[in-house]
Design a protein around this motif. Structure first.
Motif, PDB file in Angstrom:
ATOM      1  N   LYS A  38      11.580   7.440   2.047  1.00 44.65           N
ATOM      2  CA  LYS A  38      10.149   7.558   1.800  1.00 44.65           C
ATOM      3  C   LYS A  38       9.686   8.977   2.114  1.00 44.65           C
ATOM      4  O   LYS A  38      10.011   9.527   3.151  1.00 44.65           O
ATOM      5  N   GLY A  39       8.957   9.550   1.184  1.00 43.99           N
ATOM      6  CA  GLY A  39       8.428  10.887   1.399  1.00 43.99           C
ATOM      7  C   GLY A  39       9.320  12.006   0.888  1.00 43.99           C
ATOM      8  O   GLY A  39       8.890  13.149   0.806  1.00 43.99           O
ATOM      9  N   ASP A  40      10.561  11.705   0.553  1.00 44.52           N
ATOM     10  CA  ASP A  40      11.460  12.733   0.014  1.00 44.52           C
ATOM     11  C   ASP A  40      11.131  12.991  -1.451  1.00 44.52           C
ATOM     12  O   ASP A  40      10.941  12.057  -2.223  1.00 44.52           O
ATOM     13  N   LEU A  41      11.070  14.251  -1.816  1.00 43.14           N
ATOM     14  CA  LEU A  41      10.864  14.588  -3.218  1.00 43.14           C
ATOM     15  C   LEU A  41      12.185  14.625  -3.972  1.00 43.14           C
ATOM     16  O   LEU A  41      12.252  14.298  -5.145  1.00 43.14           O
ATOM     17  N   PHE A  42      13.223  15.044  -3.289  1.00 43.35           N
ATOM     18  CA  PHE A  42      14.528  15.189  -3.913  1.00 43.35           C
ATOM     19  C   PHE A  42      15.569  14.394  -3.139  1.00 43.35           C
ATOM     20  O   PHE A  42      15.383  14.085  -1.967  1.00 43.35           O
ATOM     21  N   HIS A  43      16.664  14.106  -3.826  1.00 51.65           N
ATOM     22  CA  HIS A  43      17.789  13.466  -3.147  1.00 51.65           C
ATOM     23  C   HIS A  43      18.415  14.465  -2.188  1.00 51.65           C
ATOM     24  O   HIS A  43      18.548  15.640  -2.502  1.00 51.65           O
ATOM     25  N   ARG A  44      18.793  14.001  -1.036  1.00 57.54           N
ATOM     26  CA  ARG A  44      19.552  14.846  -0.118  1.00 57.54           C
ATOM     27  C   ARG A  44      21.013  14.745  -0.522  1.00 57.54           C
ATOM     28  O   ARG A  44      21.453  13.726  -1.032  1.00 57.54           O
ATOM     29  N   SER A  45      21.742  15.826  -0.298  1.00 57.10           N
ATOM     30  CA  SER A  45      23.148  15.810  -0.686  1.00 57.10           C
ATOM     31  C   SER A  45      23.972  16.639   0.288  1.00 57.10           C
ATOM     32  O   SER A  45      23.441  17.439   1.053  1.00 57.10           O
ATOM     33  N   LEU A  46      25.260  16.408   0.225  1.00 61.28           N
ATOM     34  CA  LEU A  46      26.224  17.148   1.038  1.00 61.28           C
ATOM     35  C   LEU A  46      27.285  17.674   0.089  1.00 61.28           C
ATOM     36  O   LEU A  46      27.817  16.924  -0.729  1.00 61.28           O
TER      37      LEU A  46
END
Length: 129
Positions: A38-46
């Motif tokens: 919730k609240g993330d605009l983009f996917h986080r990635s590694l």
């Protein structure tokens, strides 16, 4: 089960959504995408680079004994991919089950609606007599 993932810095394997793998120069590049919170605009990635293993293979079994340089995926990356496949396929199976239930529910809804209409028609026939 997720020892190899933790070793490369994946803190919460349950948040993994998908991954991609590509080869660039002498490295395999693994990119792991996490589920959006919730609240993330983009996917986080590694993003993790794995050096490819360099080998020399005999390409001419005749008298020339010519060798050719080749590379292959690193064994530790194979273990990581195996763990990722288990995690991501589990997610896919859960989604498939949900889709099947929704499909069955919609079908049941149509059947019940059709049956109700049929019964109402039969009642109308009885009323008109």
């Amino acid at each position: 089960m997720t020892d190899h993932l933790k070793h490369i810095g994946v803190a919460d394997p349950q948040r993994i959504e998908k991954y991609t793998l590509r080869t660039e120069a002498e490295n395999d590049i693994l990119k792991i995408y996490y589920k959006k919170e919730k609240g993330d605009l983009f996917h986080r990635s590694l993003k993790v680079k794995f050096p490819r293993l360099q080998k020399q293979l005999l390409v001419d079994s005749g008298g020339a004994k010519r060798y050719e340089n080749t590379s292959e995926i690193a064994p530790n990356l194979l273990h990581v991919l195996d763990e990722l496949d288990k995690i991501t396929s589990k997610e896919t199976e859960q989604v498939d089950v949900k889709e099947k239930i929704l499909k069955d529910l919609r079908h049941l809804e149509r059947v019940v609606n059709n049956k109700i209409k049929e019964i109402e028609r039969d009642l109308d026939k009885l009323s008109s007599r």
